[in-house]
Design a protein around this motif. Structure first.
Motif, short mmCIF file in Angstrom:
data_model
loop_
_atom_site.label_atom_id
_atom_site.label_comp_id
_atom_site.label_asym_id
_atom_site.label_seq_id
_atom_site.Cartn_x
_atom_site.Cartn_y
_atom_site.Cartn_z
N PRO A 78 0.79 -1.23 0.00
CA PRO A 78 0.00 0.00 0.00
C PRO A 78 0.83 1.28 0.00
O PRO A 78 0.32 2.34 -0.40
N SER A 79 2.09 1.22 0.43
CA SER A 79 2.94 2.41 0.49
C SER A 79 3.81 2.59 -0.75
O SER A 79 4.52 3.59 -0.86
N ARG A 131 1.62 2.94 -7.07
CA ARG A 131 0.67 4.03 -7.28
C ARG A 131 0.87 4.69 -8.63
O ARG A 131 -0.11 5.06 -9.30
N GLU A 153 -3.06 4.41 5.46
CA GLU A 153 -2.31 4.29 4.22
C GLU A 153 -3.21 3.79 3.09
O GLU A 153 -3.20 4.31 1.97
N TYR A 207 -4.67 5.66 -0.27
CA TYR A 207 -4.66 5.11 -1.63
C TYR A 207 -6.04 5.23 -2.27
O TYR A 207 -6.17 5.63 -3.44
N GLU A 255 -7.08 7.38 -5.85
CA GLU A 255 -7.87 6.93 -7.00
C GLU A 255 -9.12 7.80 -7.17
O GLU A 255 -9.47 8.19 -8.29
#
Length: 687
Positions: free
Chosen positions: A124-125, A130, A233, A237, A241
């Protein structure tokens, strides 16, 4: 917290109830699509989630996009009046991405890097993840942001189901950034974490790591903060989005929560304000003693996240799932009962995973609306029946559930409660929550699920199971409620620590000691199987306390061994209200009795039906819809004059609910709606 920003019923295309599913056309030859859409219309489906796992289909190689098949699917659905819940496609990485950038793969607390091949194989980080994911979202949003068939954006899928906690070096750096923002200085962090213990004091931010596997137990506050960080976190995310989608589209945006007994890594109280629609996935969990009651709790909790407004059930199952040790098929009529329980408790839409059962992959034995057996099957007939029933229940859309009782639930308390080095590993947070909720359910008390510190002024009774971690303002809110005339039930191991997991000294239950009028010097856990008798005739297990009265009165006391005379259940007059404390694990009947007594004092109706008959009401200014869900093998009657919508008949005095079925009675709302489950008529009474 803001309520749901968009009406769920709008997603149906006609302002009525949503009936939908996940659809994975990429698993099928295009020749199948026409038949799928024909059968969807036959069943009454009006919303379909697509492109949930579409990344490799849309971007088969880096920067090369192929939208032709998704164009065809969306156009086909729209031409047939079926809306799309359009996924961004980012929930699982394509093989080319993890091959190019293996550093995006998540890492366990033991330092083991996960391999690709499953789903959610991303940290996730990870800024690299991303970068690629948001590039895809931008392409999807540009292409479909104004498509007439798209009614809802679906960000990723079940965020955090498999990758909520990543312990890699990238996550460690992000964790330190989060901690810097939270504490500001190392001195403040050292104080909050209690690093004087075991020589853990930090002298530089770079020394701080995620709570990886150690040779002993971890720092409890470090573990707690890592859960907070990890939830934030993934929320960050989601927001990234959503921000991209918002640049190209005005269509509402959401993602599917997982409010369930076995999923605990997201603090959905923090997530809910960022959703345009609150949506949840829920599956019966046969590892639980009573999955039906847990389903009701999850539905009520989702309604709480939606601030009492209608919400969307984005996934549930027609029959068996594929991921439990024993994947139990639903009995005839059970799918209808499960579905209408969600509807009764506030859902305005019912969707399934999935439309057509897969023939390959990990979920090939997961049930679907169109099973492997095809249309000549019980499941398909029940799917069509549910679609027809939802048409009859169209008026339910937009109505709400009213409750006089509130149950305080906290993901943070769950994280802190179930840690190591506590008095007993036999008592767990969700066991307390489910036990107290079941006592409410069996007493016929409709309940809202609320966050700690919520405004309780609209309720008569508040129930607080195992709120181990509590902030000062949260305990003050409960005290103010009781002092102003409210009534409360607090259970053991509550009020023990503050938000930093620091014990509140002076005696347990710490933050609630004055409210409850008791003081405990020591916890006295018991081994499984040991029962201690109480002077009420009830029994206690697993937990006791060296409890003494400081203003409260004993309502039940131990009568055996060195605990003889020690209070187990107490009641304290506090201001204009009463506060009960349950300092042990009561047998189920005793717990029901305590809850019934507290509710009666609070003026909340305690009305119990025949076993297995669940009743819940939704209403608006004009009508009340009373849902009668018969989970038993016996026929029941219920006093509810009005018009029964499923069978389509007038009811003068009592409606008959055949074994294993559901009835919904519409009446005028000039009288207050029925709350909870009230006593049915004897079998010899007629309507």
């Amino acid at each position: 917290m803001s309520p749901t920003k968009t009406s769920v019923a709008e997603l149906s295309g006609n302002g009525q109830l949503v009936y939908g599913c996940d659809y994975n056309p990429e698993q099928w030859d295009p020749a199948v699509w026409q038949e799928d859409v024909r059968l969807m219309k036959e069943a009454g489906v009006n919303l379909v989630a697509v492109n949930i796992f579409g990344w490799a289909e849309l971007e088969p190689s880096p920067g090369t996009y192929s939208f032709e098949r998704l164009d065809q699917v969306l156009d086909l659905l729209h031409a047939n009046g079926i809306g799309a819940n359009l996924g961004t496609g980012t929930s699982s990485t394509p093989a080319w991405l993890t091959t190019l950038h293996p550093e995006i793969l998540p890492e366990s607390a033991a330092g083991v890097r996960a391999w690709p091949g499953g789903r959610q194989a991303w940290c996730p980080s990870s800024p690299r993840y991303r970068e690629y994911a948001l590039r895809l979202v931008d392409e999807v949003a540009r292409r479909y942001g104004t498509h007439p068939g798209v009614r809802l954006w679906h960000v990723s899928n079940e965020l955090g189901c498999h990758n909520a906690l990543c312990y890699c070096d990238v996550s460690a750096a992000a964790f330190r950034t989060w901690l810097t923002a939270r504490y500001g200085t190392l001195d403040a962090l050292n104080s909050a974490w209690g690093t004087a213990f075991w020589s853990q004091r930090y002298s530089a931010w770079e020394q701080i790591l995620p709570p990886r596997i150690t040779v002993s137990t971890n720092n409890p506050t470090q573990l707690l903060d890592f859960h907070r960080f990890s939830s934030d976190e993934l929320l960050g995310y989601y927001q990234a989005e959503a921000d991209v989608l918002g640049k190209h589209s005005s269509i509402p945006v959401t993602t599917n929560f997982m409010v369930a007994a076995h999923i605990r890594n997201q603090d959905y109280w923090a997530w809910a304000p960022h959703m345009d629609i609150i949506a949840n996935d829920h599956y019966l969990d046969h590892r639980l003693e009573d999955p039906t009651v847990e389903l009701a709790f999850a539905a009520d909790a989702t309604r709480g996240l939606a601030q009492g407004q209608p919400w969307l059930l984005m996934e549930h199952s027609t029959s068996a799932v594929n991921w439990q040790p024993r994947n139990i098929a639903k009995a005839p009529g059970q799918m209808l009962r499960n579905s209408l329980t969600h509807l009764a408790r506030g859902a305005d839409g019912l969707c399934f995973f999935q439309w057509r059962a897969s023939v390959q992959g990990s979920e090939k034995f997961h049930s679907a609306m169109l099973p492997h057996a095809g249309t000549d099957s019980r499941v398909w007939r029940e799917v069509k029946e549910l679609g027809h029933i939802l048409e009859k229940l169209a008026g339910v859309a937009g109505t709400t559930v009213k409750a006089e009782a509130a149950l305080v639930f906290s993901w943070e308390a769950w994280w802190a409660y179930d840690q190591e080095s506590h008095p007993s590993s036999d008592v767990r947070y969700m066991d307390q929550v489910h036990s107290l909720y079941k006592a409410l359910w069996e007493n016929g008390i409709t309940v809202d699920i609320v966050a700690p510190g919520s405004d309780l002024s609209g309720y008569k009774l508040a129930l607080v199971p195992g709120l181990y971690l509590v902030r000062e303002q949260e305990s003050a809110a409960l005290a103010d409620f009781v002092g102003s005339g409210g009534h409360a039930v607090v259970t053991y191991f509550s009020g023990i620590v503050d938000e930093n997991d620091t014990v509140l000294t002076g005696g347990y239950p710490g933050a609630f000691r004055d409210l409850l009028g008791v003081r405990s010097e020591e916890f006295l856990p018991m081994p499984p199987g040991q029962l201690l008798p109480l002077d009420t005739g009830a029994t206690a297990a697993l937990w006791a306390e060296a409890l003494r009265l400081e203003g409260a009165e004993a309502k039940a006391s131990f009568i055996e061994g060195h605990l003889t005379g020690t209070p187990a259940v107490t009641r304290n007059r506090y201001g204009a209200g009463n506060a009960w404390y349950i300092g042990t694990v009561l047998d189920p009947q005793a717990l029901r009795d305590v809850v019934a007594g507290a509710a009666a004092e609070a003026g909340v109706a305690v009305q119990v039906t025949a076993a297995g008959l669940e009743v819940i009401a939704r209403s608006d200014a004009e009508h009340t819809y009373t849902f009668l869900i018969n989970h038993s093998d016996d026929e029941h009657k219920y006093p509810a004059p009005g018009y029964e919508l499923i069978a389509g008949e007038e009811v003068s005095t009592a409606v008959v609910i055949p074994a294993g079925t559901v009835r919904v009675v519409r009446s005028f709302s000039s009288a207050p709606p029925t709350t909870g489950r009230i006593s049915g008529l004897k079998d010899d009474e007629s309507d």
